[in-house]
Design a protein around this motif. Structure first.
Motif, mmCIF file in Angstrom:
data_model
loop_
_atom_site.group_PDB
_atom_site.id
_atom_site.type_symbol
_atom_site.label_atom_id
_atom_site.label_comp_id
_atom_site.label_asym_id
_atom_site.label_seq_id
_atom_site.Cartn_x
_atom_site.Cartn_y
_atom_site.Cartn_z
ATOM 1 N N ASN A 242 8.081 0.081 -0.406
ATOM 2 C CA ASN A 242 8.791 1.328 -0.118
ATOM 3 C C ASN A 242 8.553 1.711 1.336
ATOM 4 O OD1 ASN A 242 9.930 3.846 0.004
ATOM 5 N ND2 ASN A 242 8.844 4.689 -1.754
ATOM 6 N N PRO A 243 9.459 1.322 2.234
ATOM 7 C CA PRO A 243 9.240 1.547 3.661
ATOM 8 C C PRO A 243 9.425 2.990 4.114
ATOM 9 C CG PRO A 243 11.368 0.500 3.290
ATOM 10 C CD PRO A 243 10.680 0.536 1.964
ATOM 11 N N HIS A 244 9.717 3.899 3.199
ATOM 12 C CA HIS A 244 10.003 5.285 3.581
ATOM 13 C C HIS A 244 8.829 6.221 3.343
ATOM 14 C CE1 HIS A 244 14.167 4.105 4.154
ATOM 15 N NE2 HIS A 244 14.086 3.477 3.001
ATOM 16 N N LEU A 245 7.644 5.674 3.163
ATOM 17 C CA LEU A 245 6.453 6.502 2.969
ATOM 18 C C LEU A 245 5.864 6.827 4.340
ATOM 19 C CD1 LEU A 245 4.944 4.421 0.025
ATOM 20 C CD2 LEU A 245 6.182 6.582 -0.154
ATOM 21 N N GLU A 246 6.396 7.887 4.946
ATOM 22 C CA GLU A 246 6.054 8.197 6.336
ATOM 23 C C GLU A 246 4.564 8.445 6.533
ATOM 24 O OE1 GLU A 246 7.989 7.925 8.876
ATOM 25 O OE2 GLU A 246 9.717 7.397 7.646
ATOM 26 N N CYS A 247 3.919 9.043 5.533
ATOM 27 C CA CYS A 247 2.487 9.314 5.679
ATOM 28 C C CYS A 247 1.694 8.019 5.805
ATOM 29 C CB CYS A 247 1.973 10.147 4.519
ATOM 30 S SG CYS A 247 2.141 9.349 2.901
#
Length: 203
Positions: free
Chosen positions: A183-188
């Motif tokens: 999941n490349p959208h886990l900014e943290c």
């Protein structure tokens, strides 16, 4: 039904007219709205067979598709045990919301006893252990979650948090990178990886 926000009606419609395998095919549509609705529908009626295709949608160019696929994955993970195991998981989640961690752990453990292959029961117990700062126990449960459900980015991230708290920074970085590969959208986690790389460079 979507316009009316009639999710109960939508659920009954999906169960009566569509099979999850048919809805999965809509995830391949060129039309973004079709992929959004498919992800939403799978969150309601999808099973373990849908996890692979939904995981791929975490990399869809449309951010709403990403969000709906992530929500669908969590929904399926939470109901992927037996009926009684799901019931125990729900009771454990309620106990965690009340900050009653020992009780939550008892329910999650009971869910595991009922259904030893229930990945989300291990993951939720890992979260409870983490909140109690039982980091080694949490890592064990995260590892079991990922053995049963390799695409579980939440468990990979949780394992990384535990390693980071115990000073095992290389292991933390590897876990974070694994979560981001799913999941490349886990900014943290992107920020956490940058921070860990900076610490390694400083050494």
């Amino acid at each position: 039904m979507l316009e009316r926000q009639d999710l109960c009606g939508l659920l009954q419609f999906l169960k009566s007219r569509w099979q999850p395998e048919q809805i999965v095919e809509l995830l391949k549509s060129r039309h973004c709205d079709a992929r959004k609705v498919a992800a939403l529908a799978l969150g309601l009626v999808g099973g373990k067979c849908c996890l692979g295709p939904l995981s791929e949608q975490l990399k869809d160019p449309d951010p709403i598709v990403n969000e709906m696929a992530e929500h669908a994955l969590w929904s399926i993970w939470f109901r992927s045990g037996s009926c009684e195991a799901n019931h125990q998981l729900a009771k454990g989640a309620q106990a965690m919301e009340r900050q009653e961690m020992p009780e939550a752990i008892r329910h999650f453990t009971r869910a595991i006893e009922i259904d030893p292959k229930f990945a989300e029961a291990y993951n939720q117990r890992a979260i409870a252990h983490y909140l109690l700062e039982h980091f080694d126990e949490s890592i064990d449960d995260c590892r079991r979650t990922t053995e049963l459900m390799p695409c579980h980015f939440g468990a990979w991230a949780g394992m990384g948090h535990c390693h980071a708290h115990t000073g095992r920074l290389q292991q933390a970085l590897k876990c974070y990178q694994k979560a981001l590969s799913i999941n490349p959208h886990l900014e943290c986690l992107v920020e956490a990886c940058d921070e860990l790389k900076g610490q390694n460079d400083g050494e």
